[in-house]
Design a protein around this motif. Structure first.
Motif, PDB file in Angstrom:
ATOM      1  N   ILE A  10       0.875  -1.162   0.000  1.00 52.17           N
ATOM      2  CA  ILE A  10       0.000   0.000   0.000  1.00 52.17           C
ATOM      3  C   ILE A  10       0.915   1.215   0.000  1.00 52.17           C
ATOM      4  CG2 ILE A  10      -1.801   1.233   1.279  1.00 52.17           C
ATOM      5  CD1 ILE A  10      -2.443  -1.636   2.522  1.00 52.17           C
ATOM      6  N   ASN A  11       0.838   1.979  -1.037  1.00 50.02           N
ATOM      7  CA  ASN A  11       1.770   3.098  -1.241  1.00 50.02           C
ATOM      8  C   ASN A  11       3.220   2.652  -1.074  1.00 50.02           C
ATOM      9  OD1 ASN A  11      -0.263   4.843  -1.881  1.00 50.02           O
ATOM     10  ND2 ASN A  11      -0.425   5.711   0.180  1.00 50.02           N
ATOM     11  N   GLY A  12       3.513   1.508  -1.677  1.00 54.10           N
ATOM     12  CA  GLY A  12       4.898   1.056  -1.710  1.00 54.10           C
ATOM     13  C   GLY A  12       5.384   0.329  -0.474  1.00 54.10           C
ATOM     14  N   ARG A  13       4.538   0.235   0.549  1.00 47.67           N
ATOM     15  CA  ARG A  13       4.980  -0.459   1.764  1.00 47.67           C
ATOM     16  C   ARG A  13       4.120  -1.692   2.025  1.00 47.67           C
ATOM     17  NH1 ARG A  13       5.792   3.232   6.893  1.00 47.67           N
ATOM     18  NH2 ARG A  13       6.509   1.195   7.616  1.00 47.67           N
ATOM     19  N   VAL A  66      -1.875   3.731  -3.818  1.00 46.61           N
ATOM     20  CA  VAL A  66      -1.410   2.751  -4.807  1.00 46.61           C
ATOM     21  C   VAL A  66      -1.380   1.369  -4.143  1.00 46.61           C
ATOM     22  CG1 VAL A  66       0.443   2.126  -6.392  1.00 46.61           C
ATOM     23  CG2 VAL A  66      -0.013   4.541  -5.873  1.00 46.61           C
ATOM     24  N   ILE A  67      -2.053   0.412  -4.763  1.00 44.02           N
ATOM     25  CA  ILE A  67      -2.160  -0.923  -4.158  1.00 44.02           C
ATOM     26  C   ILE A  67      -1.643  -1.979  -5.137  1.00 44.02           C
ATOM     27  CG2 ILE A  67      -3.736  -2.544  -3.030  1.00 44.02           C
ATOM     28  CD1 ILE A  67      -5.719  -0.173  -2.739  1.00 44.02           C
ATOM     29  N   GLU A  68      -0.660  -2.755  -4.686  1.00 43.63           N
ATOM     30  CA  GLU A  68      -0.026  -3.769  -5.545  1.00 43.63           C
ATOM     31  C   GLU A  68       0.112  -5.092  -4.805  1.00 43.63           C
ATOM     32  OE1 GLU A  68       3.813  -2.188  -7.445  1.00 43.63           O
ATOM     33  OE2 GLU A  68       3.341  -0.776  -5.858  1.00 43.63           O
ATOM     34  N   PRO A  69       0.233  -6.179  -5.564  1.00 39.00           N
ATOM     35  CA  PRO A  69       0.496  -7.476  -4.910  1.00 39.00           C
ATOM     36  C   PRO A  69       1.957  -7.567  -4.467  1.00 39.00           C
ATOM     37  CG  PRO A  69       0.482  -7.749  -7.285  1.00 39.00           C
ATOM     38  CD  PRO A  69       0.116  -6.314  -7.019  1.00 39.00           C
ATOM     39  N   TRP A  70       2.244  -8.553  -3.573  1.00 38.70           N
ATOM     40  CA  TRP A  70       3.651  -8.843  -3.246  1.00 38.70           C
ATOM     41  C   TRP A  70       4.396  -9.087  -4.554  1.00 38.70           C
ATOM     42  CZ3 TRP A  70       2.919  -6.978   1.011  1.00 38.70           C
ATOM     43  CH2 TRP A  70       2.617  -7.595   2.210  1.00 38.70           C
ATOM     44  N   ARG A  71       5.589  -8.567  -4.637  1.00 43.82           N
ATOM     45  CA  ARG A  71       6.390  -8.837  -5.832  1.00 43.82           C
ATOM     46  C   ARG A  71       7.660  -9.570  -5.418  1.00 43.82           C
ATOM     47  NH1 ARG A  71       3.584  -6.556  -9.824  1.00 43.82           N
ATOM     48  NH2 ARG A  71       2.618  -4.499  -9.505  1.00 43.82           N
ATOM     49  N   ALA A  72       7.721 -10.863  -5.759  1.00 40.04           N
ATOM     50  CA  ALA A  72       8.905 -11.675  -5.469  1.00 40.04           C
ATOM     51  C   ALA A  72       8.859 -12.876  -6.405  1.00 40.04           C
ATOM     52  CB  ALA A  72       8.879 -12.148  -4.023  1.00 40.04           C
ATOM     53  N   ARG A  73      10.035 -13.327  -6.812  1.00 42.30           N
ATOM     54  CA  ARG A  73      10.068 -14.429  -7.771  1.00 42.30           C
ATOM     55  C   ARG A  73       9.389 -15.680  -7.203  1.00 42.30           C
ATOM     56  NH1 ARG A  73      15.702 -16.702  -8.902  1.00 42.30           N
ATOM     57  NH2 ARG A  73      16.193 -14.514  -9.167  1.00 42.30           N
ATOM     58  N   ALA A  74       9.560 -15.877  -5.906  1.00 48.98           N
ATOM     59  CA  ALA A  74       8.993 -17.082  -5.297  1.00 48.98           C
ATOM     60  C   ALA A  74       7.493 -16.962  -4.999  1.00 48.98           C
ATOM     61  CB  ALA A  74       9.749 -17.409  -4.016  1.00 48.98           C
ATOM     62  N   PHE A  75       6.935 -15.778  -5.218  1.00 53.26           N
ATOM     63  CA  PHE A  75       5.488 -15.557  -4.974  1.00 53.26           C
ATOM     64  C   PHE A  75       4.780 -15.158  -6.272  1.00 53.26           C
ATOM     65  CE2 PHE A  75       6.208 -13.800  -0.353  1.00 53.26           C
ATOM     66  CZ  PHE A  75       6.518 -15.071   0.101  1.00 53.26           C
ATOM     67  N   PRO A  76       4.558 -16.060  -7.213  1.00 50.81           N
ATOM     68  CA  PRO A  76       3.905 -15.644  -8.460  1.00 50.81           C
ATOM     69  C   PRO A  76       2.488 -15.105  -8.228  1.00 50.81           C
ATOM     70  CG  PRO A  76       4.099 -18.043  -8.324  1.00 50.81           C
ATOM     71  CD  PRO A  76       4.884 -17.485  -7.185  1.00 50.81           C
ATOM     72  N   VAL A  77       2.137 -14.106  -9.039  1.00 52.95           N
ATOM     73  CA  VAL A  77       0.784 -13.546  -8.935  1.00 52.95           C
ATOM     74  C   VAL A  77      -0.222 -14.577  -9.447  1.00 52.95           C
ATOM     75  CG1 VAL A  77      -0.776 -11.764  -9.823  1.00 52.95           C
ATOM     76  CG2 VAL A  77       1.556 -11.161  -9.159  1.00 52.95           C
ATOM     77  N   ILE A  78      -1.326 -14.741  -8.720  1.00 56.76           N
ATOM     78  CA  ILE A  78      -2.404 -15.618  -9.182  1.00 56.76           C
ATOM     79  C   ILE A  78      -3.455 -14.787  -9.899  1.00 56.76           C
ATOM     80  CG2 ILE A  78      -4.278 -17.141  -8.459  1.00 56.76           C
ATOM     81  CD1 ILE A  78      -2.452 -18.029  -6.136  1.00 56.76           C
ATOM     82  N   LYS A  79      -3.894 -13.741  -9.239  1.00 60.34           N
ATOM     83  CA  LYS A  79      -4.859 -12.832  -9.846  1.00 60.34           C
ATOM     84  C   LYS A  79      -4.879 -11.534  -9.036  1.00 60.34           C
ATOM     85  CE  LYS A  79      -9.594 -12.674 -11.582  1.00 60.34           C
ATOM     86  NZ  LYS A  79     -10.882 -13.349 -11.689  1.00 60.34           N
ATOM     87  N   ASP A  80      -4.885 -10.417  -9.706  1.00 63.57           N
ATOM     88  CA  ASP A  80      -4.912  -9.108  -9.052  1.00 63.57           C
ATOM     89  C   ASP A  80      -3.899  -9.032  -7.894  1.00 63.57           C
ATOM     90  OD1 ASP A  80      -6.862  -8.454 -10.863  1.00 63.57           O
ATOM     91  OD2 ASP A  80      -8.527  -8.741  -9.477  1.00 63.57           O
ATOM     92  N   LEU A  81      -4.435  -8.959  -6.657  1.00 66.89           N
ATOM     93  CA  LEU A  81      -3.552  -8.783  -5.507  1.00 66.89           C
ATOM     94  C   LEU A  81      -3.216 -10.106  -4.821  1.00 66.89           C
ATOM     95  CD1 LEU A  81      -5.415  -5.659  -4.063  1.00 66.89           C
ATOM     96  CD2 LEU A  81      -3.393  -5.676  -5.538  1.00 66.89           C
ATOM     97  N   THR A  82      -3.717 -11.188  -5.379  1.00 71.19           N
ATOM     98  CA  THR A  82      -3.506 -12.508  -4.778  1.00 71.19           C
ATOM     99  C   THR A  82      -2.254 -13.162  -5.350  1.00 71.19           C
ATOM    100  OG1 THR A  82      -5.858 -12.820  -4.429  1.00 71.19           O
ATOM    101  CG2 THR A  82      -4.529 -14.809  -4.544  1.00 71.19           C
ATOM    102  N   VAL A  83      -1.371 -13.613  -4.449  1.00 69.01           N
ATOM    103  CA  VAL A  83      -0.160 -14.297  -4.907  1.00 69.01           C
ATOM    104  C   VAL A  83      -0.087 -15.697  -4.296  1.00 69.01           C
ATOM    105  CG1 VAL A  83       1.113 -12.128  -5.146  1.00 69.01           C
ATOM    106  CG2 VAL A  83       1.281 -13.420  -3.009  1.00 69.01           C
ATOM    107  N   ASP A  84       0.805 -16.508  -4.836  1.00 67.86           N
ATOM    108  CA  ASP A  84       1.009 -17.868  -4.349  1.00 67.86           C
ATOM    109  C   ASP A  84       2.200 -17.880  -3.390  1.00 67.86           C
ATOM    110  OD1 ASP A  84       1.508 -20.498  -3.903  1.00 67.86           O
ATOM    111  OD2 ASP A  84       1.715 -21.073  -6.012  1.00 67.86           O
ATOM    112  N   ARG A  85       1.910 -18.056  -2.111  1.00 65.92           N
ATOM    113  CA  ARG A  85       2.981 -18.051  -1.109  1.00 65.92           C
ATOM    114  C   ARG A  85       3.295 -19.447  -0.604  1.00 65.92           C
ATOM    115  NH1 ARG A  85      -0.032 -13.720   2.527  1.00 65.92           N
ATOM    116  NH2 ARG A  85      -1.658 -15.053   1.685  1.00 65.92           N
ATOM    117  N   SER A  86       2.882 -20.472  -1.349  1.00 66.62           N
ATOM    118  CA  SER A  86       3.038 -21.834  -0.823  1.00 66.62           C
ATOM    119  C   SER A  86       4.509 -22.214  -0.634  1.00 66.62           C
ATOM    120  CB  SER A  86       2.324 -22.837  -1.722  1.00 66.62           C
ATOM    121  OG  SER A  86       2.796 -22.718  -3.041  1.00 66.62           O
ATOM    122  N   ALA A  87       5.425 -21.441  -1.237  1.00 68.14           N
ATOM    123  CA  ALA A  87       6.852 -21.722  -1.032  1.00 68.14           C
ATOM    124  C   ALA A  87       7.205 -21.684   0.457  1.00 68.14           C
ATOM    125  CB  ALA A  87       7.694 -20.705  -1.808  1.00 68.14           C
TER     126      ALA A  87
END
Lengths: 646, 246
Positions: free
Chosen positions: B70-73, B98-119
């Motif tokens: 949220i605003n970069g944090r 500004v609202i974004e999903p987690w951005r990390a190689r190990a957390f691929p985006v699933i949809k919109d703000l939802t990511v896969d954190r199963s790692a």
């Protein structure tokens, strides 16, 4: 008429469980590998049972709707877990924990189940410590205890205000170890939507992959539902947003009876409602009542001024405050059971003494404790809870009293199970909050964690073998049987139906309407007219739901609105059954308070002659009324008395 | 309050995402951040658009399901809370968020703000536990635990696995997450027995899953909603080297 077989073992109360274990059927290690168990839900009961069964050698398939099993809502339990260890040397015993639980449940639970629960409570603490749960400790290195409502001893073990989190992570870690060893297949983001029965036995489930929307089939020799409670039927509750009744409800419609659906717990210490956009209520742990004192102004005029913001709580002197729990219940004071504390708060607020801008709040004040013990001591005990409160309300509870009000928190009712935790469907078991079993009409604080883990670690892994031992000749079966086809078709049609209504109202708007009906008529105080009205209103709402619902998006996609719609469809049916159950029970007991049945002092008036039973409901079709069968509760060890916390 | 929202919309991991602007009015400063998103979604549904998909569940800061920049944090501008505990009073009328999903190689985006954190679960499966079967525990008080160690173990064990540490880290390292589990278990006598093996397995798995390494910038600690300390990483390193030497 349908008969209920509770399968309570013979013998004296304290010998029943050991007798059962000594004579039950067991499965030999080579056969365990050939038997599959489906575990739905990964909270305390589900994760503990999955881990324990897998450790024994059974093959487990575990399902949860969350993205990780570690996020099941047991994680939010704050205060603690009870056990009869008697480490503080204050007179506790297995019998006393058993007695307190029966009494706390207002004599509406099964003696044999509750005694077993008290018996295994000590094993739970031993096991959890061995797993590395960082329970609070004394300086000498031994375990610390605190007190909870409804008990005169300190028997609650805790890990700050995050006991549920720590216990769940312990169980999930045990589960992870079995996943690694290949004994558990874990299916996260997979929601059970139907039960598959073959020849009258539970043989599998239909589940939807939440990400792809794909409907999948899974088979097993037995199915366990550890799917938690149904508090979200009220829309606003302390439950997680996704918590739902669907797995249990779909099983009910396949023949699993529902026990005491009208028994829900209203927790006295939650942060009050503040707006209609609100999505959830936050609990403040009951443990706070160890050191907090509950009060409202003694004079209505003062309450009025506080509501208008003209004076602050600190402006009122000791004489101008009414510590109503201490006044009404001198023996237990602020530590009366939850149902009693909730009703007392409602009584004061209804009488015009409530505080906060809505008048629907009372104070929970730590001023005395901070003076007596110091701010640091209070912070060490409750720091995370105080922080949580401050983040939500913008008030600092170290300086100004907390405001609290009752909220829906737990379902004592649930799928009816026998002593073996088996439902009325052979091969279908229910564990933890999902079953009705141990808490009667009211659950005592710190007993949910105890029951979830008792079922998961020490009860179900034994009792399920008594069933599975007869299944060793049943080979693993494929999921192409016609029963699977039919169940999948049924579920798929339901999903399409919900998607294709194309109405004008969102799922949440219907859910909020249902919640208001439930809270007003099937909430803290109930009466005949209100309950009849609720049944009517729910029927009307349900009709409207199927005519005017709008669900956006597609079936084959991550579609949270569709998930919510499916769950709400079941809540809309459950709500009616809850009202019917509450209407049938013409007495007041525990969390079920019928206004027509109260003593002169406003306490719950039980009727043991006519209502000392579990009301067990069987589904008979959408168009027909369900059949209610009574499981009569026999009290051999305990004399039935009116609860007295004075 | 009136707000302009810039929200990351992405249909799936394989499709490109983009920011979409939305405006909202009449938001109560008392509502929570996720309730504000609920209001937006209700509006989108009524307008015939697809709602924004975001993960959330307990809405009281403990399940670790919610998480977004949220605003970069990670989890937004307030300290020591998750996104679900953030309230709109922390923003001002007219703000752009500004609202974004987690951005990390190990957390691929699933949809919109939802990511896969199963790692994160995969890491725990490799040894983030004490290997004890149900039923063979000694009496709970038979092994006293030094209170200081028990308290430190608890401080590490409160990790909710939300992934904010990974999202905050320029290397997308999961070191804070891993060190919290290593510390929790290594600080307790019950967990010492497997400590040596555990630290190796967990670090190896973290590397294999595509998380970066730690370069001690401390962003993880700054953004952790549960206040997990950087000292846990120091403890992990100590455990790691010690296990190599002895």
């Amino acid at each position: 008429m349908t008969k209920l077989e509770s399968k309570i073992p013979d013998g004296p109360l304290e010998k029943k469980w050991s007798n059962y274990k000594a004579t039950q059927k067991l499965v030999n290690p080579a056969n365990k590998r050939k038997l599959d168990v489906i575990m739905v839900g990964t909270g305390l009961a589900g994760a503990a049972a999955a881990a324990s069964l897998a450790e024994m050698g059974f093959k487990v398939k575990s399902f949860c709707y969350q993205d990780s099993p570690r996020r099941a809502h047991s994680i939010a339990a704050q205060g603690g877990i009870n056990a009869a260890k008697n480490y503080p040397n204050d007179g506790d015993s297995i019998y006393r924990l058993f007695f307190d639980t029966i009494k706390g449940g207002d004599y509406r639970s099964r003696e044999a189940n509750v005694y077993r629960l008290a018996e295994v409570s000590n094993n739970i603490i031993d096991h959890c410590v061995a797993q590395g749960i960082p329970f609070a400790r004394e300086y000498g290195g031994t375990l610390a205890n605190r007190s909870f409502g409804g008990a005169l001893v300190s028997r609650t073990f805790y890990a700050k205000g995050q006991t549920g989190q720590q216990l769940l992570l312990g169980a999930c870690q045990a589960q992870s170890r079995q996943i690694k060893q290949g004994n558990i297949e874990m299916y996260p983001r997979m929601e059970m939507l139907n039960l598959v029965m073959i020849d009258g036995r539970a043989r599998g489930i239909i589940a939807r992959d939440v990400i792809t929307g794909k409907i999948e089939r899974y088979s097993a020799h037995a199915v366990v539902l550890a799917t938690g409670g149904y508090g979200n039927v009220y829309f606003l509750s302390t439950m997680a947003m996704g918590a739902n009744v669907t797995a249990a409800w779909q099983s009910y419609k396949k023949g699993a009876a529902f026990g005491n659906p009208g028994f829900v717990q209203i927790h006295p210490t939650c942060i009050p409602v503040h707006g209609d956009y609100q999505s959830k209520l936050t609990l403040m742990s009951e443990s706070l009542r160890n050191d907090g004192r509950i009060w409202v102004p003694k004079n209505k005029e003062d309450a009025e001024k506080i509501r208008k913001g003209e004076i602050r709580p600190g402006d009122l002197s000791e004489e101008e405050r009414d510590y109503y729990l201490e006044r009404r219940y001198p023996a237990f004071g602020n530590l009366v059971p939850r149902d009693v504390a909730s009703r007392a708060a409602k009584e004061r607020c209804d009488a015009g003494y409530g505080v906060g801008n809505t008048g629907l709040a009372v104070y929970l004040d730590f001023e005395d404790s901070i003076k007596r013990l110091g701010k640091d001591a209070i912070e060490a005990k409750y720091g995370n809870l105080f922080q949580m409160y401050e983040k939500i309300t913008d008030d600092n509870p170290y300086e100004t009293p907390m405001m609290i009000y009752p909220a829906i928190h737990y379902a004592m009712g649930g799928l009816w199970v026998d002593y073996e935790l088996q439902t009325t469907i052979p091969g279908l078991f229910a564990a933890g909050e999902a079953n009705f079993s141990d808490h009667g009409a009211n659950r005592l604080g710190a007993s949910a964690l105890m029951q979830g883990l008792a079922d998961g670690y020490f009860v179900l892994p034994y009792t399920i073998q008594n069933y599975l031992a007869d299944e060793i000749n049943t080979p693993r079966f494929a999921t192409d049987a016609e029963e699977f086809d039919a169940a999948e078709k049924e579920t798929s049609e339901k999903l399409h139906q919900l998607l294709n209504i194309n109405g004008s109202k969102t799922v949440d708007s219907f859910h909020k309407q249902l919640g208001r009906i439930m809270w007003e008529h099937v909430g803290m105080a109930r009466n005949q007219d209100g309950l009849k009205k609720a049944i009517e209103l729910i029927r009307v709402l349900r009709e409207e739901f199927y005519k005017d619902l709008r669900v956006p998006g597609n079936l084959n996609d991550l579609n949270p609105e569709l998930q919510k719609a499916f769950r709400l469809a079941d809540f809309l049916e459950l709500g009616e059954l809850m009202a019917m159950d509450a209407l049938n029970r013409e007495e007041s007991c525990g969390g079920h308070f019928r206004e027509e049945y109260q003593t002169n002092e406003g306490e719950a008036l039980r009727n043991d002659i006519d209502f000392a039973y579990v009301s067990t409901w069987f589904y008979k079709g959408d168009e027909k009324a369900p059949e209610m069968v009574k499981e009569i509760l026999n009290f051999e060890a305990i004399e039935l008395k009116q609860r007295n916390y004075k | 309050m009136k707000l302009i929202l810039k929200i990351w919309r992405q249909n799936s991991a394989s499709e490109r995402g983009r920011f979409v602007d939305y405006s909202l009015s009449d938001i109560s400063p008392e509502s929570s951040f996720l309730e504000m998103l609920d209001i937006l979604n209700e509006k989108l549904i009524m307008e015939g658009e697809e709602p924004v998909v975001f993960d959330h569940d307990c809405r009281e800061g403990i399940c670790g399901t919610c998480g977004m920049y949220i605003n970069g944090r990670p989890h937004g501008p307030d300290e020591l809370i998750t996104a679900c505990q953030l309230h709109m009073r922390k923003f001002s009328d007219g703000d752009t968020i500004v609202i974004e999903p987690w951005r990390a190689r190990a957390f691929p985006v699933i949809k919109d703000l939802t990511v896969d954190r199963s790692a994160l679960d995969r890491i725990i499966e490799d040894g983030g536990y004490i290997s004890v079967n149900t039923g063979n525990a000694p009496d709970a008080n038979s092994i006293p635990v030094n209170k200081e160690h028990a308290d430190l173990a608890m401080d590490a064990a409160v990790c909710i696995g939300c992934g904010a540490c990974v999202a905050a880290c320029k290397n997308a390292s999961a070191m804070l997450f891993v060190s919290a589990k290593v510390s929790h278990l290594a600080l307790l006598p019950q967990g010492r027995i497997e400590a040596r093996e555990r630290v190796h397995k967990l670090v190896a798995r973290m590397d294999a899953l595509g998380f970066g390494n730690c370069t001690n910038t401390g962003a993880c600690e700054a953004e952790c909603p549960k206040g997990i300390k950087l000292t846990n990483i120091a403890r992990l390193n100590r455990e790691y080297y010690r296990s190599r030497i002895f």
